[in-house]
Design a protein around this motif. Sequence first.
Motif, mmCIF file in Angstrom:
data_model
loop_
_atom_site.group_PDB
_atom_site.id
_atom_site.type_symbol
_atom_site.label_atom_id
_atom_site.label_comp_id
_atom_site.label_asym_id
_atom_site.label_seq_id
_atom_site.Cartn_x
_atom_site.Cartn_y
_atom_site.Cartn_z
ATOM 1 N N TYR A 197 -18.879 -21.973 -39.643
ATOM 2 C CA TYR A 197 -18.397 -21.421 -40.914
ATOM 3 C C TYR A 197 -16.885 -21.451 -40.983
ATOM 4 N N ALA A 219 -15.421 -18.841 -45.796
ATOM 5 C CA ALA A 219 -16.741 -19.246 -46.300
ATOM 6 C C ALA A 219 -17.320 -18.175 -47.224
ATOM 7 N N VAL A 220 -18.058 -18.633 -48.228
ATOM 8 C CA VAL A 220 -18.661 -17.750 -49.226
ATOM 9 C C VAL A 220 -20.179 -17.907 -49.164
ATOM 10 N N TRP A 221 -20.896 -16.804 -49.321
ATOM 11 C CA TRP A 221 -22.359 -16.806 -49.347
ATOM 12 C C TRP A 221 -22.798 -16.363 -50.727
ATOM 13 N N GLU A 222 -23.540 -17.218 -51.397
ATOM 14 C CA GLU A 222 -23.997 -16.959 -52.771
ATOM 15 C C GLU A 222 -25.521 -16.830 -52.769
ATOM 16 N N ILE A 246 -22.329 -13.780 -55.723
ATOM 17 C CA ILE A 246 -21.609 -14.017 -54.473
ATOM 18 C C ILE A 246 -21.569 -12.710 -53.690
ATOM 19 N N ALA A 248 -17.078 -12.923 -47.287
ATOM 20 C CA ALA A 248 -16.231 -14.093 -47.106
ATOM 21 C C ALA A 248 -15.805 -14.203 -45.648
ATOM 22 N N GLU A 264 -22.545 -26.294 -48.268
ATOM 23 C CA GLU A 264 -21.448 -27.172 -48.681
ATOM 24 C C GLU A 264 -20.459 -27.236 -47.530
ATOM 25 N N ARG A 290 -19.367 -22.988 -48.241
ATOM 26 C CA ARG A 290 -20.219 -22.199 -49.134
ATOM 27 C C ARG A 290 -21.671 -22.391 -48.738
ATOM 28 N N ILE A 314 -25.421 -21.379 -50.286
ATOM 29 C CA ILE A 314 -26.129 -20.896 -51.472
ATOM 30 C C ILE A 314 -27.582 -20.677 -51.066
#
Length: 139
Positions: A33, A37-40, A45, A49, A109, A117, A119
């Motif tokens: 990561y 990094a973002v988790w949606e 969201i 982060a 991603e 990211r 998702i």
Amino acid sequence: MSQESTTPDLVEVVTGLFEAAERGDWEALISYYAAGAVWETDDGILDVAGASAVRGLLEDWAGVFEDFTITVETVIDLGNGVVYSVFRQEGRPAGSAGVVRERGAMIYEWVDGRIVRLISRQDIGAARALAERLAEERG
């Protein structure tokens, strides 16, 4: 001298991430990561982060369960740094006789060998369409 690719096989890496989650090896899991990094999710969201926040989320989630398992069914590299996966998870909430089962999809991603990211979606078909669209847009 042979020219070997230094680009990781993303299918292999993502499969390994699920294996690390199954073992509870959070260090191995978060090692890919990116710092931001973002988790949606379907709800938006998450406020997680970065790798350490992702680790905390995963530890908290798995910690709710006894006999927690997660397995990957499908991992597909769609190109342009987009990987689509389908997983199953199952666990018995602590102190309960019931079992929670879930099947869902995760879209990763990647940029420069790091997950920027993630998702997570419940609707597997919609997730696949989203992943394909993202791969095309990033192309």
